[in-house]
Design a protein around this motif. Structure first.
Motif, mmCIF file in Angstrom:
data_model
loop_
_atom_site.group_PDB
_atom_site.id
_atom_site.type_symbol
_atom_site.label_atom_id
_atom_site.label_comp_id
_atom_site.label_asym_id
_atom_site.label_seq_id
_atom_site.Cartn_x
_atom_site.Cartn_y
_atom_site.Cartn_z
ATOM 1 N N UNK A 38 0.809 -1.230 0.000
ATOM 2 C CA UNK A 38 0.000 0.000 0.000
ATOM 3 C C UNK A 38 0.842 1.281 0.000
ATOM 4 N N UNK A 39 2.009 1.250 0.639
ATOM 5 C CA UNK A 39 2.873 2.437 0.662
ATOM 6 C C UNK A 39 3.359 2.756 -0.749
ATOM 7 N N UNK A 40 3.683 1.715 -1.524
ATOM 8 C CA UNK A 40 4.147 1.932 -2.898
ATOM 9 C C UNK A 40 3.008 2.477 -3.756
ATOM 10 N N UNK A 42 0.495 4.301 -2.716
ATOM 11 C CA UNK A 42 0.321 5.712 -2.344
ATOM 12 C C UNK A 42 1.457 6.555 -2.917
ATOM 13 N N UNK A 43 2.661 5.988 -2.931
ATOM 14 C CA UNK A 43 3.807 6.689 -3.496
ATOM 15 C C UNK A 43 3.644 6.942 -4.978
ATOM 16 N N UNK A 44 2.997 5.998 -5.667
ATOM 17 C CA UNK A 44 2.737 6.192 -7.095
ATOM 18 C C UNK A 44 1.822 7.399 -7.306
ATOM 19 N N UNK A 45 0.816 7.538 -6.455
ATOM 20 C CA UNK A 45 -0.093 8.685 -6.564
ATOM 21 C C UNK A 45 0.658 9.994 -6.295
ATOM 22 N N UNK A 46 1.548 9.989 -5.305
ATOM 23 C CA UNK A 46 2.348 11.181 -5.004
ATOM 24 C C UNK A 46 3.243 11.508 -6.190
ATOM 25 N N UNK A 47 3.873 10.466 -6.765
ATOM 26 C CA UNK A 47 4.749 10.667 -7.918
ATOM 27 C C UNK A 47 3.986 11.293 -9.078
ATOM 28 N N UNK A 48 2.808 10.748 -9.366
ATOM 29 C CA UNK A 48 2.033 11.264 -10.496
ATOM 30 C C UNK A 48 1.587 12.706 -10.284
ATOM 31 N N UNK A 49 1.354 13.096 -9.043
ATOM 32 C CA UNK A 49 0.891 14.463 -8.814
ATOM 33 C C UNK A 49 2.035 15.470 -8.686
ATOM 34 N N UNK A 103 6.635 8.040 -1.452
ATOM 35 C CA UNK A 103 7.270 8.382 -2.720
ATOM 36 C C UNK A 103 8.606 7.658 -2.868
ATOM 37 N N UNK A 104 9.393 7.650 -1.809
ATOM 38 C CA UNK A 104 10.692 6.973 -1.856
ATOM 39 C C UNK A 104 10.510 5.478 -2.053
#
Length: 117
Positions: A38-40, A42-49, A103-104
Motif C-alpha cells: 500500500x505504501x508503494x 500511495x507513493x505512485x499517486x504522489x509521484x504522479x501528482x 514516494x521513496x
C-alpha cells in the motif's frame, strides 16, 4: 546568397533531426510494476501528482532520469526537501513526511523494475 544557403541548410538540419527518435519506441521503458504494498501504491499517486511532469515514468523528460541514480533513500529525501538546480524544493507543508516516505518506496520499486529490463 550566403544567407539563403544557411537558411536552407538549417531547415534541412531541423527536418532531419525531427525524424530522430528512440529505438525503444513501442518497447516498455521498464517492467510492469507489481504494486502490492500500500505504501508503494500511495507513493505512485504522489509521484504522479508531483514528479510525473518532469520525470515521466522515472525516466528523463524535462529533468534527468531518476531510475538510473544510485542514491539511497536519505539522499532522495534531501533532494526532494531542498531541491537541486531547477528542481523545486517540496517542504513538509507541501509534501508531508508520510507522502515523502511513500514516494521513496515507489521510486525504489521503479528503480528495481528499470533494472529488470
Amino acid at each position: 546568397m550566403i544567407r539563403i544557403t544557411i537558411l536552407v541548410a538549417g531547415f534541412f538540419l531541423l527536418l532531419s533531426l525531427s525524424n530522430c527518435g528512440t529505438a525503444r519506441r513501442g518497447v516498455p521503458m521498464f517492467a510492469p510494476l507489481q504494486i502490492e504494498n500500500p505504501a508503494v501504491a500511495k507513493g505512485e499517486a504522489v509521484f504522479k501528482s508531483h514528479c510525473q511532469k518532469c520525470h515521466p515514468g522515472g525516466t528523463a523528460g524535462l529533468a534527468p532520469s531518476l531510475n538510473n541514480k544510485p542514491l539511497p533513500g536519505f539522499m532522495i529525501r534531501y533532494q526532494v526537501r531542498h531541491g537541486l538546480g531547477m528542481m523545486p524544493a517540496f517542504k513538509e507543508d507541501h509534501l508531508p513526511k508520510e507522502d515523502l516516505d511513500n514516494l521513496i518506496a515507489y521510486l525504489k520499486e521503479l528503480k528495481k523494475a528499470d533494472q529488470q529490463l
